[in-house]
Scaffold this motif. Sequence first.
Motif, PDB file in Angstrom:
ATOM      1  N   GLN A  55      45.095  42.694  43.955  1.00 21.56           N
ATOM      2  CA  GLN A  55      45.240  44.088  44.382  1.00 21.56           C
ATOM      3  C   GLN A  55      46.662  44.590  44.172  1.00 21.56           C
ATOM      4  O   GLN A  55      46.880  45.740  43.804  1.00 21.56           O
ATOM      5  N   ARG A  56      47.632  43.699  44.396  1.00 18.47           N
ATOM      6  CA  ARG A  56      49.014  44.096  44.169  1.00 18.47           C
ATOM      7  C   ARG A  56      49.256  44.369  42.694  1.00 18.47           C
ATOM      8  O   ARG A  56      49.938  45.319  42.325  1.00 18.47           O
TER       9      ARG A  56
ATOM     10  N   GLY B 128      55.153  38.752  43.986  1.00 18.06           N
ATOM     11  CA  GLY B 128      55.019  37.750  45.046  1.00 18.06           C
ATOM     12  C   GLY B 128      53.952  36.717  44.780  1.00 18.06           C
ATOM     13  O   GLY B 128      53.202  36.339  45.679  1.00 18.06           O
ATOM     14  N   MET B 129      53.880  36.239  43.545  1.00 19.99           N
ATOM     15  CA  MET B 129      52.902  35.191  43.237  1.00 19.99           C
ATOM     16  C   MET B 129      53.449  34.329  42.108  1.00 19.99           C
ATOM     17  O   MET B 129      54.506  34.620  41.545  1.00 19.99           O
TER      18      MET B 129
ATOM     19  N   LEU C  93      49.175  35.052  38.535  1.00 23.82           N
ATOM     20  CA  LEU C  93      49.172  36.362  37.876  1.00 23.82           C
ATOM     21  C   LEU C  93      48.165  36.358  36.737  1.00 23.82           C
ATOM     22  O   LEU C  93      47.420  37.319  36.542  1.00 23.82           O
ATOM     23  N   SER C  94      48.165  35.262  35.995  1.00 22.44           N
ATOM     24  CA  SER C  94      47.221  35.133  34.898  1.00 22.44           C
ATOM     25  C   SER C  94      45.780  35.274  35.401  1.00 22.44           C
ATOM     26  O   SER C  94      44.964  35.993  34.828  1.00 22.44           O
ATOM     27  N   ARG C  95      45.481  34.619  36.499  1.00 25.85           N
ATOM     28  CA  ARG C  95      44.135  34.720  37.079  1.00 25.85           C
ATOM     29  C   ARG C  95      43.878  36.107  37.655  1.00 25.85           C
ATOM     30  O   ARG C  95      42.745  36.597  37.655  1.00 25.85           O
ATOM     31  N   ALA C  96      44.933  36.737  38.162  1.00 26.48           N
ATOM     32  CA  ALA C  96      44.778  38.091  38.706  1.00 26.48           C
ATOM     33  C   ALA C  96      44.381  39.066  37.597  1.00 26.48           C
ATOM     34  O   ALA C  96      43.509  39.914  37.788  1.00 26.48           O
ATOM     35  N   PHE C  97      45.005  38.919  36.417  1.00 27.29           N
ATOM     36  CA  PHE C  97      44.619  39.755  35.275  1.00 27.29           C
ATOM     37  C   PHE C  97      43.141  39.534  34.962  1.00 27.29           C
ATOM     38  O   PHE C  97      42.409  40.490  34.693  1.00 27.29           O
TER      39      PHE C  97
ATOM     40  N   LEU D 277      39.402  50.838  39.687  1.00 25.42           N
ATOM     41  CA  LEU D 277      40.589  50.038  39.988  1.00 25.42           C
ATOM     42  C   LEU D 277      41.292  50.584  41.228  1.00 25.42           C
ATOM     43  O   LEU D 277      41.762  49.823  42.078  1.00 25.42           O
ATOM     44  N   ARG D 278      41.344  51.906  41.324  1.00 24.38           N
ATOM     45  CA  ARG D 278      41.937  52.535  42.517  1.00 24.38           C
ATOM     46  C   ARG D 278      41.209  52.088  43.773  1.00 24.38           C
ATOM     47  O   ARG D 278      41.829  51.808  44.788  1.00 24.38           O
ATOM     48  N   ARG D 279      39.878  52.088  43.700  1.00 26.09           N
ATOM     49  CA  ARG D 279      39.092  51.686  44.864  1.00 26.09           C
ATOM     50  C   ARG D 279      39.321  50.200  45.186  1.00 26.09           C
ATOM     51  O   ARG D 279      39.455  49.829  46.340  1.00 26.09           O
ATOM     52  N   PHE D 280      39.400  49.400  44.119  1.00 26.67           N
ATOM     53  CA  PHE D 280      39.569  47.954  44.295  1.00 26.67           C
ATOM     54  C   PHE D 280      40.813  47.620  45.114  1.00 26.67           C
ATOM     55  O   PHE D 280      40.800  46.726  45.961  1.00 26.67           O
ATOM     56  N   CYS D 281      41.918  48.349  44.853  1.00 23.93           N
ATOM     57  CA  CYS D 281      43.160  47.998  45.535  1.00 23.93           C
ATOM     58  C   CYS D 281      43.523  48.991  46.629  1.00 23.93           C
ATOM     59  O   CYS D 281      44.588  48.891  47.234  1.00 23.93           O
ATOM     60  N   ASP D 282      42.603  49.939  46.904  1.00 23.26           N
ATOM     61  CA  ASP D 282      42.877  50.979  47.907  1.00 23.26           C
ATOM     62  C   ASP D 282      44.215  51.643  47.592  1.00 23.26           C
ATOM     63  O   ASP D 282      45.107  51.708  48.437  1.00 23.26           O
TER      64      ASP D 282
END
Lengths: 225, 225
Positions: free
Chosen positions: A151-152, A182-183, A188-192, A215-220
């Motif tokens: 989300q970040r 902060g990771m 980060l690779s997995r976050a992508f 994407l907006r909804r995903f991360c509020d």
Amino acid sequence: MSPDDHHRIETIALLEGTPPHVGRLLAEAAEIRALAAGELAFVAGQRPQFLHLILSGRLALIGEGAGAETMVEAFGEGEALLTPAVVLDRLYLLSARAMIDSRLAAIPAESFRALLDREPALARAVVTQLARHWRVLIRQIKDLKLRAGAQRLASYLLAQDRDRSGRIYLLMERRLLARRLGMTPEHLSRAFAQLRPFGVAAVGRAVTISDESGLRRFCDYDAVT
Amino acid sequence: MSPDDHHRIETIALLEGTPPHVGRLLAEAAEIRALAAGELAFVAGQRPQFLHLILSGRLALIGEGAGAETMVEAFGEGEALLTPAVVLDRLYLLSARAMIDSRLAAIPAESFRALLDREPALARAVVTQLARHWRVLIRQIKDLKLRAGAQRLASYLLAQDRDRSGRIYLLMERRLLARRLGMTPEHLSRAFAQLRPFGVAAVGRAVTISDESGLRRFCDYDAVT
DNA sequence: CGGTTGTTTGAGGACGTTCAAGTACTGTGG
DNA sequence: CCACAGTACTTGAACGTCCTCAAACAACCG
């Protein structure tokens, strides 16, 4: 110092709204420092000798502690580095490292503080600059405490500038971006990968987003600046 | 407004170093707001109508997002709340909630900004205040990114004021402290347990530390303020 | 005293890190 | 232009931290 550098200091964003002689005084007091990528402008724990203005290039503020290192924020052309430490004459809490070859104007800390006391417009301009940076930090704290890693990343991407075709160009290598968010680089690779369902496609440093509202909804996402 | 309130505004820490008429002008423009514990002074997303100064009591700055809520920082007597949003006239990024019954001086945002432009000493004082808060936020970001939960608790405890006998009194209930430190109440409870080997003993809101240097090593404490 | 709220403890699971290996870049010298 | 080294990035497996959910316990307040 070249007339060009002189001019760049006088017209730096920090001084917006100040009368011309403020820029002139600062430019006269300044010396130019050229940093190669990777070099440090100053390190945490030092007493500030100068206020550094970025004339060109990009620097990362690095925090160390508990045997690790992180990146707090990156600043580019026209920004001042760690004004608070200089203003208060306290030890730096962070180090500054050039992400690419950069040129800095180094204004003796004592001169800057003296001018700050004497020039109301400068104090007013510094208020505005600190207030802006304050809000950047608040957003980061909210992100770290309220959002998960992916989300970040989504939040970060949505806040970046796009070119005409809507592409984002990452301003730093992923290893560094990971620390900014902060990771670890691995995470980060997995976050992508987690963002792929929202049409986030990354090719090198270019990123495209096809399902922006998803994407907006995903991360509020919070668009307030 | 009572003469007492008037006096408290004039002598508030934020105005240190400003000539007397600045405090007088602010006090004349201010209205007093009494908040019961739990009440909100303002909420995130609002446009700032006032600059709030804390005359007495204690308020927590609350961030919301991704379906959760966190506490960014707490402020007590003499502090100003979210000066950056007021100065820039931008929407609040955080809400403010009274942790205990509190009294605020509310200065109309427009008046404050006008005075900031007109009174150099006020601008200079705001620079100092923002610079101090900036460093508080930086420390929190470093903590969140570099230290594990128990280390953050240790770090927090070491930074607190002690009474003559070296005891610390927690300024908030643990549920809130947990959110300040970026963890759940359950985890905070376990973090306290982790610190027991260093002689951290908590009885209600009183905390004692017997092996302070060990605790410093455990969290790689940074004493720089 | 009972209701309410805050704190602790336990079990299970999700998220994130570490370690290790493999794969893509990038720049250099041949 | 290719081979190569060096660096960055990705992927996988195992582990640790931290969170969630649930229940017991403690403190506070009417």
